[in-house]
Design an enzyme around this catalytic site. Structure first.
Site: not given
Length: 404
Positions: A82, A151, A238, A242, A270-271, A273, A296, A330
């Site tokens: 984004h 998205e 992802h 979600a 990233d540890g 999410h 993301d 998040l």
């Protein structure tokens, strides 16, 4: 490093992720493409970076760059981003696109999809117009804009995540017909909730246009995803985030994505999410060519902790983690592709070559661009990232020119 104006040069003393193998050797670049990849099997004599000739066993009359034993990888391709460095693709402005593409190029990304958020139709159309103009003019020395990832806004109100629920709407094929007519070949991925009314019609249209239909922000059951895959759904954004989770009596979206080999998957490594154990599960379940690292990333990437917004929703970044202020959800990430690459090596047991495929080769294949991107091989575009032995960034080249 090599001057950007040079049309022919050579990089040597590198560990090269070349297709299915790591070789120690050199890469010869001419006119923005890879001319040759040569295995030496041992380090060559060191030379300066100021234009001295390469080692005597090579007759190439061109400047040489010594990689000092570092890693030469295909440039990273981020299909879900984004923004970064204060810019958001929804800003639809040249300064923002400049900030984003240069920031991510400085972390090894050579190609990316400008990713929207759930927003009003006029806001999305402004973003499409800006992305089309930017891509046509090729204004930046940063990462290439390969297209657009929409998205939303065709997502589930039950799984908005950090998307603005005020703009969620049912899948609308008429809108996509208009957008693809106005901006041919710009839109590469559309993320939607397959259980929403009109989704199947839209998925079939996207397939007919060669656009990747992706599930995300969805409450779809296992059976709904299976039906959507039959209509042309081929990707999931992802993964685990979600979407309806895995249950042994109703495997949900996550279960369908894990077990259906035809659906490719993104992962935010990233540890925060996704737990590293869940990433390991994904790696075991999915074919190796169906897993793709993404960032993301939002505008806060590269700026540090503080208050920001995404799609008009206020958020706070603390210790590098972005969350909505209203409920703590998040809200994208501050990740770079280089950090994701390192994470799956350090925490998930992947080799550098395996991680490189997830960051470069697989996204290029998904986008249908693997004939010129995503691999270090003769004839391919010289989109490359050089890391040292500790996986620290040294240089990024896009079309053989130094990014920056």
């Amino acid at each position: 490093m090599i001057p950007a104006s040079k049309t022919e040069w050579r990089l040597y003393n590198a560990q090269i992720a070349a297709g299915n193998a790591v070789i120690f050797g050199s890469v010869h670049i001419r006119d923005g493409r890879i001319l040759a990849v040569e295995a030496t099997g041992a380090a060559e004599p060191h030379h300066t970076l100021s234009g001295e000739q390469p080692s005597p066993d090579h007759q190439n009359d061109c400047p040489a760059v010594d990689a000092h034993g570092g890693w030469l990888l295909p440039g990273f391709i981020d299909i879900h981003c984004h923004g970064g460095s204060g810019g958001d693709f929804m800003d639809a402005s040249i300064p923002s696109y400049e900030q984003i593409t240069r920031f991510h190029a400085a972390h090894g990304t050579t190609g990316m999809l400008a990713t929207s958020v759930t927003a009003s139709k006029p806001a999305i159309e402004r973003m499409l117009a800006a992305a089309a103009s930017w891509r046509e003019q090729d204004l930046s020395k940063g990462a290439r804009l390969l297209g657009v990832h929409l998205e939303g806004p065709f997502i589930s109100p039950r799984w908005p995540g950090a998307q603005n629920p005020a703009f969620i709407t049912e899948p609308n094929t008429v809108w996509l017909k208009q957008w693809t007519a106005d901006y041919p070949e710009l839109i590469k991925i559309v993320t939607l909730a397959p259980e929403q009314p009109g989704a199947t019609e839209l998925i079939r249209f996207l397939k007919s246009e060669g656009i990747i239909a992706s599930c995300g922000h969805t409450d779809a059951s296992y059976d709904v995803i299976r039906e959507a895959a039959g209509a042309g759904l081929q990707h999931a954004v992802h993964t685990f985030n979600a979407m309806r989770g895995l249950h042994h009596r109703e495997p949900g979206t996550a279960g369908a994505v894990l077990t259906m080999d035809g659906i490719s998957t993104e992962i935010i490594a990233d540890g925060h999410h996704v737990h590293e154990g869940a990433i390991r599960l994904l790696l075991r379940c999915k074919p190796a060519d169906k897993i793709i690292l993404i960032t993301d990333a939002i505008s806060a990437a590269g700026l540090g902790d503080g208050s920001y917004e995404l799609g008009g929703l206020p958020l706070t970044v603390e210790d590098g983690v972005a969350r909505l202020q209203k409920d703590g959800s998040l809200a994208g990430s501050t990740l770079t592709m280089l950090s994701a690459f390192r994470f799956v090596i350090e925490h998930c047991g992947l080799s550098p070559l395996e991680a490189s495929r997830l960051a470069s080769t697989n996204p290029a294949r998904l986008l249908g661009m693997d004939d010129h991107l995503g691999t270090i091989a003769p004839g391919m575009s010289a989109d490359m990232v050089l890391l040292n032995r500790h996986f620290e960034h040294q240089a990024t080249w896009i079309g053989g020119e130094l990014a920056g």
